[in-house]
Design an enzyme around this catalytic site. Structure first.
Site, PDB file in Angstrom:
ATOM      1  N   LYS A 169     -18.539   2.385  -2.037  1.00  0.00           N
ATOM      2  CA  LYS A 169     -18.377   1.723  -3.324  1.00  0.00           C
ATOM      3  C   LYS A 169     -17.556   0.462  -3.100  1.00  0.00           C
ATOM      4  CE  LYS A 169     -15.774   2.250  -7.072  1.00  0.00           C
ATOM      5  NZ  LYS A 169     -15.821   0.893  -7.651  1.00  0.00           N
ATOM      6  N   GLY A 222      -6.004   1.628  -1.597  1.00  0.00           N
ATOM      7  CA  GLY A 222      -5.660   0.947  -2.838  1.00  0.00           C
ATOM      8  C   GLY A 222      -4.266   1.324  -3.288  1.00  0.00           C
ATOM      9  N   THR A 226      -3.534   4.696  -8.386  1.00  0.00           N
ATOM     10  CA  THR A 226      -4.930   5.130  -8.360  1.00  0.00           C
ATOM     11  C   THR A 226      -5.118   6.294  -7.401  1.00  0.00           C
ATOM     12  OG1 THR A 226      -5.641   2.887  -8.899  1.00  0.00           O
ATOM     13  CG2 THR A 226      -7.299   4.378  -7.994  1.00  0.00           C
ATOM     14  N   GLY A 227      -4.404   6.270  -6.286  1.00  0.00           N
ATOM     15  CA  GLY A 227      -4.485   7.381  -5.338  1.00  0.00           C
ATOM     16  C   GLY A 227      -4.074   8.698  -5.962  1.00  0.00           C
ATOM     17  N   GLU A 244      -4.987   5.580   1.935  1.00  0.00           N
ATOM     18  CA  GLU A 244      -3.953   4.609   2.315  1.00  0.00           C
ATOM     19  C   GLU A 244      -3.566   3.851   1.067  1.00  0.00           C
ATOM     20  OE1 GLU A 244      -3.483   0.578   4.601  1.00  0.00           O
ATOM     21  OE2 GLU A 244      -3.801   2.204   6.042  1.00  0.00           O
ATOM     22  N   CYS A 278      -1.244  -4.585   2.110  1.00  0.00           N
ATOM     23  CA  CYS A 278      -0.296  -3.483   1.911  1.00  0.00           C
ATOM     24  C   CYS A 278       0.798  -3.473   2.964  1.00  0.00           C
ATOM     25  CB  CYS A 278      -1.036  -2.153   1.882  1.00  0.00           C
ATOM     26  SG  CYS A 278      -2.141  -1.901   3.279  1.00  0.00           S
ATOM     27  N   GLU A 373       5.887  -2.458  -5.364  1.00  0.00           N
ATOM     28  CA  GLU A 373       5.016  -3.347  -4.600  1.00  0.00           C
ATOM     29  C   GLU A 373       4.509  -4.462  -5.521  1.00  0.00           C
ATOM     30  OE1 GLU A 373       1.445  -2.890  -1.376  1.00  0.00           O
ATOM     31  OE2 GLU A 373       1.239  -1.766  -3.242  1.00  0.00           O
TER      32      GLU A 373
END
Length: 479
Positions: A169, A222, A226-227, A244, A278, A373
């Site tokens: 995706k 991401g 969201t993780g 990650e 990241c 972040e």
């Protein structure tokens, strides 16, 4: 360029959504906008190849496919780099480096495809235990927009090497370069449906991939937020997760370091992909005796970086991924500047999505801008007096992706690296990533490892096959 979905070996769907050049705001092509129906079709295609063909058992075929894919990508190296810069905005030199790294990594996993070894032992007299490492099944791979070429490959290549099939995706900001890379599979013997591609602007396809019981692995790169949502949504099916997530990388600079020499290197490490990586250097923790020098030279180094269209060879920093993101990051940075002890360099907005670097100094590591972040060209400067204080401050974060130690004392460098709670620690360098070396995070920076041999663990299961063969006639048991 047009980028339809790629499902069961066919390009399907009508490309109608625009992919935007973040440097200009202009459309450079269209992609198909899919949803749950396209995800279901892609899952069915991947499931069929995995369940109904010998793909998972044919290591030689998988190696041939990966080598041929690498060759096809290599033949398109410069067009792919140009497309990557136009769609993502990053400096063209960084795009060339990323495409080269992606090709190298495909070849690395091609080499491993024929050596996914298990082991055999005699667990008791006459009982043979065979441990096989076999493909885990269908993998859903979520590719982010910041480094789409190499982040596609670092999940897809080990997945295919292990014998998995996949649904990719793309991020809505970078669908064209992903489609261009997967189109290169047409020059290989990849079975139709072994790799599939779905684009979408929304979330329906992604949600279906995460929730489906026919998807065995989710590999996602991401944000931590969201993780966490993916972990919750995947709980019902108990699928394997490779995540990650976010980072807040700290550069720990000791008093014996050459600040004049390293400041420009840290500045570039902080602004790679316009600060949208990241592992980018986000905190600089310097010994108090060298703080004045670091203020001067890091400010000067960041100020000297040239901001402009990434396709221009002279530019160091391209735009952020889009104007809305740039404006949101700018507002967060403005708030940080208002709360910081000292603003050493204040970034400015320009053009469609450009933002120059900001450097602030602050004494409280608990400040939101030291903890969260901020995905842009933003750096904080902090000081320490002792090794223990440096370790405590560097580890005072929910993240644990990467860090770096800058010193000429080899023993100190190693003991500090061991004390830092990060998946990767560089010594006198930052952002050195290799196909051969595993990367991943501690704590809220994620689960699993990608790159390196251990990436295969994210896409395999270990099966124990136990066979009571007995012992040869005439051999007496001892008990």
């Amino acid at each position: 360029m047009k980028a339809p979905h790629w499902i069961a070996g066919a390009w399907v769907g009508v490309p109608s959504a625009d992919s935007i050049d973040p440097a200009t705001g202009e459309s450079i092509g269209q992609f198909a906008d899919g949803g749950a129906a396209e995800a279901d079709a892609a899952i069915a295609a991947a499931r069929n190849v995995f369940d109904r063909t010998t793909w998972a058992q044919d290591a030689r075929l998988r190696q041939d496919v990966l080598l041929a894919w690498a060759g096809a990508l290599d033949a398109q190296r410069e067009p792919l780099a140009t497309l990557l810069t136009r769609e993502n905005g990053k400096a063209i030199a960084q795009s060339r480096g990323e495409i080269a790294a992606a090709i190298s990594e495909v070849r690395y996993y091609a080499g491993l495809a024929r050596h996914i070894a298990g082991h055999v032992l005699e667990s008791e007299p006459g009982t043979i235990s065979t441990m096989l490492r076999e493909a885990a099944g269908v993998a859903a791979i979520f590719v982010p927009w910041n480094a789409p070429a190499v982040l596609l490959v670092r999940s897809l290549a080990p997945a295919l090497a292990a014998g998995c099939t996949a649904i990719v995706k793309s991020a809505a900001q970078t669908p064209l370069v992903i489609a261009a890379m997967l189109r290169c599979f047409e020059q290989t013997a990849l079975p139709k449906g072994a790799v599939n591609l779905v684009h979408e602007i929304g979330y329906a396809a992604g949600e279906r991939l995460v929730e489906s019981h026919d998807v065995d692995i989710v590999s996602f790169t991401g944000s931590t937020a969201t993780g966490k949502k993916i972990m919750a949504a995947a709980a019902e099916s108990m699928k394997k997760l490779s995540l990650e997530l976010g980072g807040k990388s700290c550069c720990v600079v000791f008093e014996d370091a050459d600040v004049v020499a390293i400041a420009p290197r840290i500045a570039r490490a902080a602004t790679i992909i316009s600060g949208q990586q990241c592992t980018a250097a986000r905190r600089v923790l310097v010994h108090a005796r060298r703080a004045a020098e670091m203020r001067e030279h890091l400010t000067r180094a960041l100020e000297a970086l040239r901001v402009g269209e990434g396709i221009n060879e002279a530019m160091d920093i391209g735009p952020l991924i889009d104007a809305a993101t740039r404006d949101a990051v700018y507002q967060t940075i403005a708030r940080a500047c208002d709360e910081a002890d000292r603003v050493l360099l204040r970034g400015t907005r320009s053009g469609h999505a450009f933002l120059s670097p900001t450097l602030i100094e602050h004494s409280d590591p608990k400040a939101f801008f030291c903890q969260e972040e901020i995905f842009g060209p933003f750096v904080t400067l902090e000081t320490f007096d002792t090794e223990a204080q440096a370790i405590d401050r560097a580890n005072d974060t929910v993240f644990g992706l990467s860090a770096s130690v800058w010193t000429n004392d080899g023993a100190r460098a190693f003991r500090i690296a061991r004390a830092l709670r990060n998946g990767t620690v560089w010594i006198n360098d930052h952002n050195k990533l290799f196909a051969e070396a595993e990367t991943g995070g501690y704590r809220q920076s994620g689960l699993g490892r990608l790159h390196g041999y251990d990436a295969l663990a994210d896409f395999t299961e270990i099966k124990h096959i136990c066979m009571p063969a007995g012992v040869a006639e005439g051999i007496a048991p001892l008990r």
